[in-house]
Design a protein around this motif. Structure first.
Motif, PDB file in Angstrom:
ATOM      1  N   UNK A   1       0.804  -1.414   0.065  1.00 47.31           N
ATOM      2  CA  UNK A   1      -0.190  -0.155   0.068  1.00 47.31           C
ATOM      3  C   UNK A   1       0.769   1.114  -0.156  1.00 47.31           C
ATOM      4  N   UNK A   2       2.013   1.193   0.732  1.00 46.16           N
ATOM      5  CA  UNK A   2       2.958   2.381   0.909  1.00 46.16           C
ATOM      6  C   UNK A   2       3.506   2.573  -0.659  1.00 46.16           C
ATOM      7  N   UNK A   3       4.025   1.551  -1.197  1.00 45.36           N
ATOM      8  CA  UNK A   3       4.603   1.543  -2.501  1.00 45.36           C
ATOM      9  C   UNK A   3       3.504   2.242  -3.432  1.00 45.36           C
ATOM     10  N   UNK A   4       2.391   1.768  -3.469  1.00 48.86           N
ATOM     11  CA  UNK A   4       1.502   2.105  -4.379  1.00 48.86           C
ATOM     12  C   UNK A   4       0.951   3.757  -4.255  1.00 48.86           C
ATOM     13  N   UNK A   5       1.075   4.219  -2.820  1.00 50.98           N
ATOM     14  CA  UNK A   5       0.989   5.686  -2.489  1.00 50.98           C
ATOM     15  C   UNK A   5       2.137   6.410  -3.309  1.00 50.98           C
ATOM     16  N   UNK A   6       3.352   5.989  -2.966  1.00 49.67           N
ATOM     17  CA  UNK A   6       4.415   6.549  -3.358  1.00 49.67           C
ATOM     18  C   UNK A   6       4.737   6.796  -4.631  1.00 49.67           C
ATOM     19  N   UNK A   7       4.132   5.383  -5.402  1.00 51.41           N
ATOM     20  CA  UNK A   7       4.346   5.411  -7.167  1.00 51.41           C
ATOM     21  C   UNK A   7       3.129   6.722  -7.619  1.00 51.41           C
ATOM     22  N   UNK A   8       1.686   6.605  -6.898  1.00 48.86           N
ATOM     23  CA  UNK A   8       0.818   7.477  -7.144  1.00 48.86           C
ATOM     24  C   UNK A   8       1.504   9.004  -7.137  1.00 48.86           C
TER      25      UNK A   8
ATOM     26  N   UNK B   1       4.400   9.934  -7.213  1.00 49.31           N
ATOM     27  CA  UNK B   1       5.353  10.309  -8.207  1.00 49.31           C
ATOM     28  C   UNK B   1       4.946  10.522  -9.415  1.00 49.31           C
ATOM     29  N   UNK B   2       3.884   9.950  -9.841  1.00 45.04           N
ATOM     30  CA  UNK B   2       3.115  10.168 -11.214  1.00 45.04           C
ATOM     31  C   UNK B   2       2.245  11.411 -11.210  1.00 45.04           C
ATOM     32  N   UNK B   3       1.948  12.026 -10.093  1.00 41.91           N
ATOM     33  CA  UNK B   3       1.102  12.965 -10.121  1.00 41.91           C
ATOM     34  C   UNK B   3       1.997  14.248  -9.942  1.00 41.91           C
TER      35      UNK B   3
END
Length: 93
Positions: free
Chosen positions: A81-88, A90-92
């Motif tokens: 979940x934290x990795x997904x949040x970091x990726x999201x 980063x993408x925004x």
């Protein structure tokens, strides 16, 4: 007031984390752990007797407030979940 856990990657398979409370300069630091999951679990083990939630950050980027029980018992799911949040984030950016 919730403890703050900041995880930092030093190099591949070498992470440090620190725990602080409030604006105090005193920190508990643990070095040389092999993964983010290991950092989360180690911090949760130390905090679980005194706190129910902690503020998590990675490389100084605040990720939110999470239950210490999740850090300790659902560690891999929380890492995902934290990795997904970091990726999201980063993408925004």
């Amino acid at each position: 007031m919730h403890p703050q856990v900041d995880i930092r990657k030093i190099r591949d398979r070498y992470f440090n984390y620190s725990v602080s409370t409030g604006s105090a300069d005193e920190r508990h630091v643990r070095e040389g752990l092999r993964s983010v999951a290991e950092c989360l679990h180690d911090a949760a083990t130390a905090l679980s007797h005194h706190f129910s939630v902690a503020v998590l950050s990675y490389e100084g980027r605040r990720l939110g407030t999470y239950r210490i029980a999740s850090m300790e018992h659902d560690t891999l799911a929380l890492v995902d979940a934290l990795r997904a949040k970091l990726n999201a984030d980063h993408n925004t950016a």
